[in-house]
Design a protein around this motif. Sequence first.
Motif, short mmCIF file in Angstrom:
data_model
loop_
_atom_site.label_atom_id
_atom_site.label_comp_id
_atom_site.label_asym_id
_atom_site.label_seq_id
_atom_site.Cartn_x
_atom_site.Cartn_y
_atom_site.Cartn_z
N GLU A 185 47.60 51.95 42.30
CA GLU A 185 46.31 51.70 41.67
C GLU A 185 46.43 50.61 40.61
N ALA A 186 47.54 50.62 39.87
CA ALA A 186 47.74 49.63 38.82
C ALA A 186 47.83 48.23 39.41
N TYR A 187 48.59 48.09 40.48
CA TYR A 187 48.73 46.78 41.13
C TYR A 187 47.38 46.29 41.63
N GLN A 188 46.66 47.13 42.33
CA GLN A 188 45.39 46.72 42.91
C GLN A 188 44.37 46.36 41.82
N HIS A 189 44.37 47.14 40.75
CA HIS A 189 43.45 46.88 39.64
C HIS A 189 43.75 45.53 38.99
N MET A 190 45.02 45.25 38.73
CA MET A 190 45.36 44.01 38.06
C MET A 190 45.14 42.80 38.97
N TYR A 191 45.40 42.96 40.25
CA TYR A 191 45.13 41.88 41.19
C TYR A 191 43.65 41.52 41.14
N ASP A 192 42.80 42.52 41.16
CA ASP A 192 41.37 42.26 41.13
C ASP A 192 40.91 41.71 39.78
N LEU A 193 41.63 42.07 38.71
CA LEU A 193 41.28 41.54 37.39
C LEU A 193 41.43 40.01 37.37
N GLY A 194 42.37 39.49 38.13
CA GLY A 194 42.51 38.04 38.21
C GLY A 194 41.24 37.37 38.70
N LEU A 195 40.56 38.01 39.65
CA LEU A 195 39.30 37.47 40.15
C LEU A 195 38.20 37.56 39.10
N VAL A 196 38.20 38.65 38.33
CA VAL A 196 37.21 38.80 37.26
C VAL A 196 37.34 37.65 36.25
N LEU A 197 38.57 37.34 35.87
CA LEU A 197 38.77 36.25 34.91
C LEU A 197 38.40 34.91 35.51
N ALA A 198 38.75 34.71 36.78
CA ALA A 198 38.37 33.45 37.43
C ALA A 198 36.85 33.31 37.45
N GLY A 199 36.16 34.41 37.75
CA GLY A 199 34.70 34.37 37.79
C GLY A 199 34.07 34.13 36.42
N ALA A 200 34.79 34.50 35.37
CA ALA A 200 34.25 34.34 34.03
C ALA A 200 34.51 32.95 33.45
N PHE A 201 35.57 32.29 33.89
CA PHE A 201 35.98 31.07 33.21
C PHE A 201 35.91 29.81 34.07
N LEU A 202 35.81 29.93 35.39
CA LEU A 202 35.71 28.74 36.23
C LEU A 202 34.30 28.17 36.22
N SER A 203 34.16 26.95 36.69
CA SER A 203 32.85 26.32 36.78
C SER A 203 32.01 27.01 37.84
N SER A 204 30.70 26.76 37.81
CA SER A 204 29.80 27.43 38.75
C SER A 204 30.13 27.06 40.20
N GLY A 205 30.50 25.81 40.45
CA GLY A 205 30.85 25.40 41.81
C GLY A 205 32.09 26.11 42.32
N ASP A 206 33.09 26.22 41.46
CA ASP A 206 34.31 26.92 41.86
C ASP A 206 34.05 28.41 42.04
N ARG A 207 33.19 28.97 41.21
CA ARG A 207 32.86 30.40 41.37
C ARG A 207 32.16 30.64 42.69
N ALA A 208 31.37 29.70 43.13
CA ALA A 208 30.69 29.85 44.43
C ALA A 208 31.70 29.91 45.56
N THR A 209 32.76 29.13 45.47
CA THR A 209 33.80 29.15 46.50
C THR A 209 34.44 30.53 46.59
N LEU A 210 34.58 31.20 45.46
CA LEU A 210 35.21 32.52 45.46
C LEU A 210 34.39 33.57 46.20
N ARG A 211 33.14 33.25 46.47
CA ARG A 211 32.29 34.20 47.21
C ARG A 211 32.26 33.91 48.71
N GLU A 212 32.90 32.83 49.13
CA GLU A 212 32.90 32.50 50.55
C GLU A 212 33.76 33.48 51.34
N PRO A 213 33.34 33.86 52.54
CA PRO A 213 34.07 34.87 53.31
C PRO A 213 35.54 34.53 53.53
#
Length: 406
Positions: A185-213
């Motif tokens: 659970e700890a590994y999975q949680h921290m892995y996903d936290l990386g995406l949370v930070l990317a979504g908070a700090f990257l530009s809007s265009g880069d954040r859109a890429t993170l939503r692509e399938p």
Amino acid sequence: MTGALLLTAVALPPPVDARPVVVTLRAAAPSDPADLAVRLQALFGQHSVLAADVMRSRIRGDDDFVQAAEAALGKNTDAMTELMVQLFGEDMVSTFSPMWAEHVVELVAYASALAARDDAAREHAHEELIEYEGELSAFLAGSSHGRLATSDAHHALAMHVEHLTEQADAFAARDYLAADRINREAYQHMYDLGLVLAGAFLSSGDRATLREPVWRLRSQLGKLLAEHVVLVGDVTRAAVANTPDFDAAARMINANTRDLTSAMDSMFGTTMARRFQKLWGHHVELLVAYSAATAAGDDAKRQRTRAELRDYEQDMAAFLSRATGARMTAAELTAAFAEHDDNLLRHADAYAARDYSTAHDVAYQTYEHEFDLARELADAFGETVAARLPRGGAQTGYGGLAAGGS
């Protein structure tokens, strides 16, 4: 999964084999922010694994392993800092880095207090960790310009600390199944936290890429394949050292195999998923059998197992090449899986020889290799699934992977 992974490790292992890895995937090092975001997820997940390694080795009183584990954790911290500078800038990271280092120190202090059965020191370390949670969450929220709420950041960091302290508590109490379940659970949680930070700090265009399938597929497939490496490392360590946490480690690798099988089912259907599970499960069993043979000093069995792995690699490569319409060739896949297996065998050999520094270096290299493999596979899988969709249809069928349970 086929088999129950019920192997017994006994006796002392022979010296480590020297087998340099020469096969590499064609994937280049990631450079664009979306690819770097997957790398950030990988480093956050790896941090959790390595921090748990350090804490458990402190509890065991294994000083040699402690040194190697702490060196690996330091390498992870350095890599994380360097990457975050690329993604988020030096100003943000100059404040983040010392806070992060402080929480690593307190996690080690917590484990040391557990080992010494010093309740006062343990409580002090826990209080320091709680203070860290508040300070870092406030900083991250403030730096995100409103994209990350303080409460969300605090919840995520508090869960990280809770996972690592609770797995240490369970490990110290010799409740290895609970410790390993929490560690997953700890590994999975921290892995996903990386995406949370990317979504908070990257530009809007880069954040859109993170939503692509296809990006989400790369991310989630990378999480499962890298976790496979971590869990194989855990179970082979237990096998070569004949430690009482073997059964718990085996259950975790079985759970990861189920999760990978669920992913294949979601993309290619039940028939192909069952074929994948049979092949992948046999592969895991061979890796554990090799570790048991190493512990028993049975060189003949080690060599037979390595030969069986070569057969598996060709079978899995042929299967996946057919599944993807040869978007990855059997030769490319065979080479990739050979590198994967050779690294895992080298890790087992080094650990059996108590060469913990080499073991951690190999584990680190193998963990990183999985993200090259995941990227190649995700692109091939995504193109294959997309090609089956009606022209003009929404290409969302390959965007998610089943979480699965332990």
